[in-house]
Design a protein around this motif. Structure first.
Motif, PDB file in Angstrom:
ATOM      1  N   ALA A 142       0.817  -1.213   0.000  1.00 19.45           N
ATOM      2  CA  ALA A 142       0.000   0.000   0.000  1.00 19.45           C
ATOM      3  C   ALA A 142       0.846   1.256   0.000  1.00 19.45           C
ATOM      4  O   ALA A 142       0.369   2.332  -0.267  1.00 19.45           O
ATOM      5  CB  ALA A 142      -0.932   0.014   1.200  1.00 19.45           C
ATOM      6  N   GLY A 143       2.101   1.136   0.312  1.00 17.88           N
ATOM      7  CA  GLY A 143       2.948   2.306   0.366  1.00 17.88           C
ATOM      8  C   GLY A 143       4.322   2.029  -0.176  1.00 17.88           C
ATOM      9  O   GLY A 143       4.639   0.897  -0.524  1.00 17.88           O
ATOM     10  N   GLY A 144       5.164   3.021  -0.269  1.00 20.37           N
ATOM     11  CA  GLY A 144       6.506   2.818  -0.773  1.00 20.37           C
ATOM     12  C   GLY A 144       6.529   2.705  -2.284  1.00 20.37           C
ATOM     13  O   GLY A 144       5.501   2.765  -2.930  1.00 20.37           O
ATOM     14  N   PRO A 145       7.679   2.497  -2.853  1.00 26.46           N
ATOM     15  CA  PRO A 145       7.814   2.489  -4.310  1.00 26.46           C
ATOM     16  C   PRO A 145       7.240   1.253  -4.984  1.00 26.46           C
ATOM     17  O   PRO A 145       7.048   1.248  -6.184  1.00 26.46           O
ATOM     18  CB  PRO A 145       9.328   2.566  -4.513  1.00 26.46           C
ATOM     19  CG  PRO A 145       9.899   1.958  -3.274  1.00 26.46           C
ATOM     20  CD  PRO A 145       8.953   2.344  -2.172  1.00 26.46           C
ATOM     21  N   ASN A 200       4.419   0.009  -5.596  1.00 24.85           N
ATOM     22  CA  ASN A 200       2.968   0.079  -5.678  1.00 24.85           C
ATOM     23  C   ASN A 200       2.468   0.142  -7.108  1.00 24.85           C
ATOM     24  O   ASN A 200       1.443   0.729  -7.392  1.00 24.85           O
ATOM     25  CB  ASN A 200       2.452   1.276  -4.892  1.00 24.85           C
ATOM     26  CG  ASN A 200       3.040   2.572  -5.401  1.00 24.85           C
ATOM     27  OD1 ASN A 200       4.071   2.563  -6.057  1.00 24.85           O
ATOM     28  ND2 ASN A 200       2.389   3.667  -5.120  1.00 24.85           N
ATOM     29  N   GLU A 201       3.212  -0.453  -8.009  1.00 26.64           N
ATOM     30  CA  GLU A 201       2.727  -0.637  -9.382  1.00 26.64           C
ATOM     31  C   GLU A 201       1.431  -1.423  -9.299  1.00 26.64           C
ATOM     32  O   GLU A 201       1.352  -2.449  -8.609  1.00 26.64           O
ATOM     33  CB  GLU A 201       3.781  -1.416 -10.168  1.00 26.64           C
ATOM     34  CG  GLU A 201       3.372  -1.844 -11.546  1.00 26.64           C
ATOM     35  CD  GLU A 201       4.479  -2.609 -12.245  1.00 26.64           C
ATOM     36  OE1 GLU A 201       5.642  -2.465 -11.830  1.00 26.64           O
ATOM     37  OE2 GLU A 201       4.167  -3.364 -13.175  1.00 26.64           O
ATOM     38  N   GLN A 202       0.400  -0.942  -9.950  1.00 22.16           N
ATOM     39  CA  GLN A 202      -0.909  -1.574  -9.855  1.00 22.16           C
ATOM     40  C   GLN A 202      -1.143  -2.476 -11.062  1.00 22.16           C
ATOM     41  O   GLN A 202      -0.958  -2.063 -12.204  1.00 22.16           O
ATOM     42  CB  GLN A 202      -1.999  -0.508  -9.788  1.00 22.16           C
ATOM     43  CG  GLN A 202      -1.905   0.376  -8.550  1.00 22.16           C
ATOM     44  CD  GLN A 202      -3.067   1.333  -8.453  1.00 22.16           C
ATOM     45  OE1 GLN A 202      -4.132   0.993  -7.953  1.00 22.16           O
ATOM     46  NE2 GLN A 202      -2.874   2.531  -8.954  1.00 22.16           N
TER      47      GLN A 202
END
Lengths: 115, 112
Positions: free
Chosen positions: A97-100, A102-104
């Motif tokens: 959910a956070g940090g780098p 988090n590519e969806q």
């Protein structure tokens, strides 16, 4: 393919009914976000679940609710359906959910039609 | 609902021409993502930009993040018919929380 699956593919409901949409996230992903995409529009953020807890919500009424299960799959529930709820509902999973990281990764979506 | 402005809304180009779409925000962003959605498909992640002034390249695609982290662009060199689709930027809704507002999108049509 992203490994994110959604069911059903298409759904037709009547105004006032309730609907449950399902999403299986990519293996190893603990975060699921749900989006509503009306025809010709960009995806609208509904809410996000991180480790079974709601982790943020967009501008949607309480009749839009969700769940995330211990295996990180998720459900989107919509009560008292309205005609304007007709849209493509997308879920997207991400590693965190956070940090780098988090590519969806988006699923193929569920096309909901409310008549 | 809340959305981010992208320009242009539509772009038709001849195959081989260049294409650029711009994304503008009224607030300073912590990061920005770009997605491509083919007709009838779902958004596919292209890139994430985090640093001020960052430039990243993927083959014919060049992504830029403005120095003030309030705008971003995607440039495609020598478009091909496979580039057809809608390109969305997605902005972080609240700094550090990584929930995104998607842009209005730029629909690209490439004429062979």
């Amino acid at each position: 393919e992203t490994g994110v699956t959604q069911s059903p593919t298409h759904l037709i409901k009547t105004r006032g009914q309730q609907v449950t949409l399902r999403c299986s996230s990519q293996s190893g992903h603990n975060t699921v976000s749900w989006y509503q995409q009306a025809l010709g529009q960009g995806p609208q953020f509904i809410f996000q679940y991180y480790r079974e807890e709601e982790n943020g919500r967009g501008n949607f009424p309480p009749r839009f609710s969700g769940l995330q299960f211990p295996n990180y799959s998720s459900e989107l529930n919509v009560n008292a359906l309205e005609l304007d709820d007709s849209a493509l509902y997308l879920c997207a999973s991400s590693l965190s959910a956070g940090g780098p990281l988090n590519e969806q990764y988006f699923g193929p979506g569920t096309r909901l039609t409310v008549t | 609902g809340q959305q981010v402005m992208q320009i242009p809304q539509y772009q038709h180009v001849q195959e081989g021409e260049d294409f650029t779409t711009y994304c503008n925000s009224s607030t300073t962003l912590s990061n920005i993502q770009w997605y491509k959605q083919r007709p009838g498909g779902h958004p596919v992640f292209l890139i994430q930009l985090v640093k001020s002034g960052e430039v990243k390249k993927q083959k014919r695609l060049t992504f830029q993040f403005g120095e003030a982290k309030k705008n971003s662009s995607l440039h495609i060199t020598a478009t091909q018919t496979t580039d057809v689709g809608t390109y969305f930027c997605a902005e972080d809704l609240t700094s550090g929380t990584y929930k995104y507002i998607f842009g209005t999108g730029t629909r690209l049509k490439v004429l062979a």
